[in-house]
Write an enzyme that holds these catalytic residues in place. Structure first.
Site, PDB file in Angstrom:
ATOM      1  N   ARG A  90      28.946  82.777  63.549  1.00  0.00           N
ATOM      2  CA  ARG A  90      29.185  83.436  62.266  1.00  0.00           C
ATOM      3  C   ARG A  90      28.021  84.341  61.854  1.00  0.00           C
ATOM      4  O   ARG A  90      28.224  85.316  61.144  1.00  0.00           O
ATOM      5  CB  ARG A  90      29.467  82.385  61.187  1.00  0.00           C
ATOM      6  CG  ARG A  90      30.895  81.849  61.323  1.00  0.00           C
ATOM      7  CD  ARG A  90      31.232  80.876  60.231  1.00  0.00           C
ATOM      8  NE  ARG A  90      31.046  79.509  60.685  1.00  0.00           N
ATOM      9  CZ  ARG A  90      31.275  78.441  59.926  1.00  0.00           C
ATOM     10  NH1 ARG A  90      31.675  78.577  58.688  1.00  0.00           N
ATOM     11  NH2 ARG A  90      31.108  77.236  60.413  1.00  0.00           N
TER      12      ARG A  90
ATOM     13  N   SER B 148      28.274  70.079  61.789  1.00  0.00           N
ATOM     14  CA  SER B 148      29.070  69.129  61.008  1.00  0.00           C
ATOM     15  C   SER B 148      29.233  67.808  61.770  1.00  0.00           C
ATOM     16  O   SER B 148      29.126  67.766  63.000  1.00  0.00           O
ATOM     17  CB  SER B 148      30.434  69.736  60.694  1.00  0.00           C
ATOM     18  OG  SER B 148      31.089  70.032  61.901  1.00  0.00           O
TER      19      SER B 148
ATOM     20  N   CYS C 203      22.281  71.351  54.310  1.00  0.00           N
ATOM     21  CA  CYS C 203      22.560  69.937  54.578  1.00  0.00           C
ATOM     22  C   CYS C 203      21.681  69.042  53.707  1.00  0.00           C
ATOM     23  O   CYS C 203      21.929  67.852  53.595  1.00  0.00           O
ATOM     24  CB  CYS C 203      22.354  69.621  56.045  1.00  0.00           C
ATOM     25  SG  CYS C 203      20.634  69.712  56.495  1.00  0.00           S
TER      26      CYS C 203
HETATM   27  P1  NAD Z   1      29.926  73.401  62.766  1.00  0.00           P
HETATM   28  O1  NAD Z   1      29.912  71.988  63.187  1.00  0.00           O
HETATM   29  O2  NAD Z   1      31.226  74.034  62.455  1.00  0.00           O
HETATM   30  O3  NAD Z   1      29.267  74.329  63.907  1.00  0.00           O
HETATM   31  C1  NAD Z   1      28.012  74.030  64.457  1.00  0.00           C
HETATM   32  C2  NAD Z   1      27.963  74.562  65.893  1.00  0.00           C
HETATM   33  O4  NAD Z   1      28.970  73.902  66.657  1.00  0.00           O
HETATM   34  C3  NAD Z   1      28.243  76.059  65.997  1.00  0.00           C
HETATM   35  O5  NAD Z   1      27.351  76.625  66.925  1.00  0.00           O
HETATM   36  C4  NAD Z   1      29.684  76.115  66.489  1.00  0.00           C
HETATM   37  O6  NAD Z   1      29.937  77.238  67.305  1.00  0.00           O
HETATM   38  C5  NAD Z   1      29.824  74.834  67.283  1.00  0.00           C
HETATM   39  N1  NAD Z   1      31.196  74.300  67.240  1.00  0.00           N
HETATM   40  C6  NAD Z   1      32.082  74.398  66.196  1.00  0.00           C
HETATM   41  N2  NAD Z   1      33.241  73.790  66.522  1.00  0.00           N
HETATM   42  C7  NAD Z   1      33.084  73.282  67.766  1.00  0.00           C
HETATM   43  C8  NAD Z   1      33.946  72.540  68.636  1.00  0.00           C
HETATM   44  N3  NAD Z   1      35.188  72.183  68.281  1.00  0.00           N
HETATM   45  N4  NAD Z   1      33.463  72.192  69.838  1.00  0.00           N
HETATM   46  C9  NAD Z   1      32.213  72.521  70.223  1.00  0.00           C
HETATM   47  N5  NAD Z   1      31.364  73.245  69.440  1.00  0.00           N
HETATM   48  C10 NAD Z   1      31.786  73.612  68.223  1.00  0.00           C
HETATM   49  O7  NAD Z   1      28.903  73.530  61.539  1.00  0.00           O
HETATM   50  P2  NAD Z   1      28.641  74.794  60.612  1.00  0.00           P
HETATM   51  O8  NAD Z   1      29.818  74.984  59.718  1.00  0.00           O
HETATM   52  O9  NAD Z   1      28.158  75.938  61.427  1.00  0.00           O
HETATM   53  O10 NAD Z   1      27.398  74.267  59.766  1.00  0.00           O
HETATM   54  C11 NAD Z   1      27.525  73.489  58.603  1.00  0.00           C
HETATM   55  C12 NAD Z   1      27.416  72.018  58.911  1.00  0.00           C
HETATM   56  O11 NAD Z   1      26.158  71.756  59.534  1.00  0.00           O
HETATM   57  C13 NAD Z   1      27.424  71.153  57.665  1.00  0.00           C
HETATM   58  O12 NAD Z   1      28.196  70.010  57.933  1.00  0.00           O
HETATM   59  C14 NAD Z   1      25.965  70.795  57.453  1.00  0.00           C
HETATM   60  O13 NAD Z   1      25.744  69.609  56.741  1.00  0.00           O
HETATM   61  C15 NAD Z   1      25.513  70.668  58.859  1.00  0.00           C
HETATM   62  N6  NAD Z   1      24.072  70.813  58.971  1.00  0.00           N
HETATM   63  C16 NAD Z   1      23.357  69.696  59.216  1.00  0.00           C
HETATM   64  C17 NAD Z   1      21.991  69.771  59.299  1.00  0.00           C
HETATM   65  C18 NAD Z   1      21.178  68.552  59.585  1.00  0.00           C
HETATM   66  O14 NAD Z   1      20.011  68.710  59.903  1.00  0.00           O
HETATM   67  N7  NAD Z   1      21.713  67.354  59.506  1.00  0.00           N
HETATM   68  C19 NAD Z   1      21.330  70.995  59.123  1.00  0.00           C
HETATM   69  C20 NAD Z   1      22.107  72.127  58.873  1.00  0.00           C
HETATM   70  C21 NAD Z   1      23.486  72.017  58.805  1.00  0.00           C
END
Ligand code: NAD
Length: 502
Positions: free
Chosen positions: A180, A229, A284
């Site tokens: 994104r 996530s 997060c």
């Molecule tokens: P997301 O899980 O949608 O995506 C994260 C990554 O996973 C991206 O690079 C994406 O391309 C990949 N991805 C997405 N769907 C996938 C699938 N089905 N299979 C394999 N890879 C896949 O998360 P987001 O919307 O980009 O970010 C927001 C989320 O991240 C929130 O839940 C937030 O709480 C979390 N977050 C956590 C922390 C932490 O340190 N705990 C820090 C920042 C963000």
């Protein structure tokens, strides 16, 4: 593939790589327009990135640690030099306001700075004469090819949590940033080359599930860091571990802030504003829930928040006077707005309704105003699920114990904080609460670069936290060597008992 928009490719072997792949739009959330297209790597492209990393690894592993560390020092300078450009990329693709983008980058730079201390961090442990004439030492060796998959909400900082420490420890790294908002991570990879990182030691592939699965299944990838996530974190952890990799997967959150009756309510309210609505709630470590102890406390907090929200400025992140920018995509905007609708339907009191906000000149932007719910109950979806938007809910409880029971029962355990002037209550809270990162009158207790970052419960899958000292352990394997040099010509008998110093 439509050719009308600039194309964002991959970065492999120190070069930009484009190819006939699938692609998707990258939006400017403030204008609501697609301004670029990002390529989505196929399996072969990911395998090429891993092959390039594998080829570059042996020479880098053999490079003296101090030389690797100097690359990090140079990179820190380059990042500072190009800070405005990077912050501009963050605002253009993520939407966050300029000051927030600079804050994110600075936290990322601090991780690069910490990685530049590698000569100290990798010294290992040495014991002389563990037995007669026997010395023993433990050293931290690199793993080989490592990889990281990062989320949209910190497109510059979270990659910098990972790869600088991985490479300074002697590994090669393949990064898969969020599709994104991929531009800042790519630009920083180019700066790393300029800083002296050899081609192939950091490769960046853009993509979606196909590229992530290719990394998960590639036997050459030894370790994998994920931030995103919870459902995807759990998937990455399970599949990565099943494939024999070392995995750390940081997931979602729903952080509670407890406000005690004795707290400095005025200051607590202002602190909560930034923690709830900063970066449009897309953090997060954001605070989407306030647990007010006592109705009088709750009334004061709600009134204070309502007054502060009325002063908040919402608009494009490029305008320095704005406090809050847009949500990242239209799809995410619809999702967050849907949660507000659901909160109303569930019976929570919507004190401030940010739906329907219009930003003049940016009517197509993904703007949602700050929303404030009172009387949120633990059985409501808006209490249980991560909304990841500018939506703050107030839960009313009678005691600190009741507040702590709520927090402990929640599926996430990333961050929490308590506002109080009572040291005993604060100490009890920090000692017992089932959460990984805890603040006392600090609403965003995000550890600095030389501590490690990680939640408990379903906010983290794996053992080691991100960055800081845990990252040194995550990206290295301990080897312990025991050595003796018997005098030449002295004949020794066989010893059948287990060697000990008795
Ligand atoms: P997301 O899980 O949608 O995506 C994260 C990554 O996973 C991206 O690079 C994406 O391309 C990949 N991805 C997405 N769907 C996938 C699938 N089905 N299979 C394999 N890879 C896949 O998360 P987001 O919307 O980009 O970010 C927001 C989320 O991240 C929130 O839940 C937030 O709480 C979390 N977050 C956590 C922390 C932490 O340190 N705990 C820090 C920042 C963000």
């Amino acid at each position: 593939m439509p050719q009308d928009l600039p194309i964002i490719g991959h970065w492999i072997d120190g070069k930009t790589v484009t190819g006939p792949h699938r692609s998707q739009e990258v939006w400017n959330p403030a204008t609501g327009k697609a301004e670029k297209r990002v390529l989505l790597a196929d399996k072969a492209t990911v395998q090429a990135a891993v092959a390039s990393a594998e080829k570059a690894y042996p020479a880098w592993r053999a490079t003296p640690t101090l030389k690797r560390a100097r690359v990090m020092s140079k990179l820190k300078n380059l990042l500072e030099m190009h800070a405005e450009k990077i912050a501009g990329l963050l605002t253009a693709e993520h939407g966050k306001v300029a000051g927030d983008a600079m804050g994110e980058l600075q936290r990322g730079i601090e991780n690069v700075e910490y990685a530049s201390y590698a000569t100290e961090l990798l010294k290992g442990e040495h014991s002389r004469n563990v037995g007669p004439g026997i010395d023993s030492w433990s050293e931290l060796q690199p793993l080989g090819v490592t990889a990281g998959i990062t989320p949209f909400n910190f497109p510059a900082m979270v990659p910098l949590w990972m790869w600088p420490m991985a490479v300074v420890c002697g590994n090669a790294f393949v990064l898969k940033p969020s599709e994104r908002d991929p531009s800042s991570a790519l630009f920083i990879a180019q700066l790393a080359l300029e800083a002296g990182l050899p081609p192939g030691i950091l490769n960046v592939v853009n993509g979606d599930k196909e590229s992530v699965d290719a990394l998960l299944d590639d036997p050459r990838v030894q370790a994998l860091s994920f931030v995103g996530s919870t459902p995807i974190a759990e998937y990455i952890y399970t599949r990565g571990c099943a494939n024999g990799k070392r995995v750390q997967a940081l997931g979602g959150a729903k952080n509670h802030a407890v406000v005690m009756p004795d707290a400095d309510i005025e200051n607590a309210v202002r602190a909560l504003m930034g923690a709830a609505y900063g970066s449009c709630g897309e953090r997060c470590m954001a605070i989407p829930l306030v647990v007010a102890v006592g109705d009088a406390t709750a009334d004061k907090v709600v009134a204070g928040l309502k007054a502060e929200i009325a002063k908040m400025k919402v608009g494009p992140g490029t305008d320095a006077k704005n406090d809050m920018g847009p949500l990242v995509t239209r799809q995410h905007f619809e999702k967050v707005k849907g949660y507000v609708d659901q909160g109303v339907a569930e019976g929570a009191t919507l004190v401030v309704d940010g739906r329907g906000i219009k930003v003049p000149g940016h009517e197509e932007g993904f703007f949602l105003g700050a929303c404030l719910f009172d009387h949120v109950k633990p059985n409501m979806v808006v209490y249980k699920e991560e909304i990841f938007g500018p939506v703050l809910g107030v839960v009313r409880v009678k005691t600190l114990e009741e507040a702590m029971r709520l927090i402990d029962a929640h599926e996430y355990g990333n961050g929490t904080c308590i506002f109080t002037r009572d040291g005993e209550a604060a100490r009890y809270f920090t000692d017992h609460i089932l959460v990984g990162m805890v603040g006392v009158n600090v609403p965003l207790p995000v550890p600095v670069a030389y501590h490690s970052f990680g939640g408990w419960k379903r906010s983290l899958f794996g053992d080691l936290h991100a960055y800081g000292p845990d990252a040194v352990r995550f990206y290295t394997k301990r080897k312990t060597i025991t050595q003796r040099w018997p005098s030449a010509g002295v004949r020794e008998g066989a010893i059948y008992s287990f060697p000990s110093t008795k």
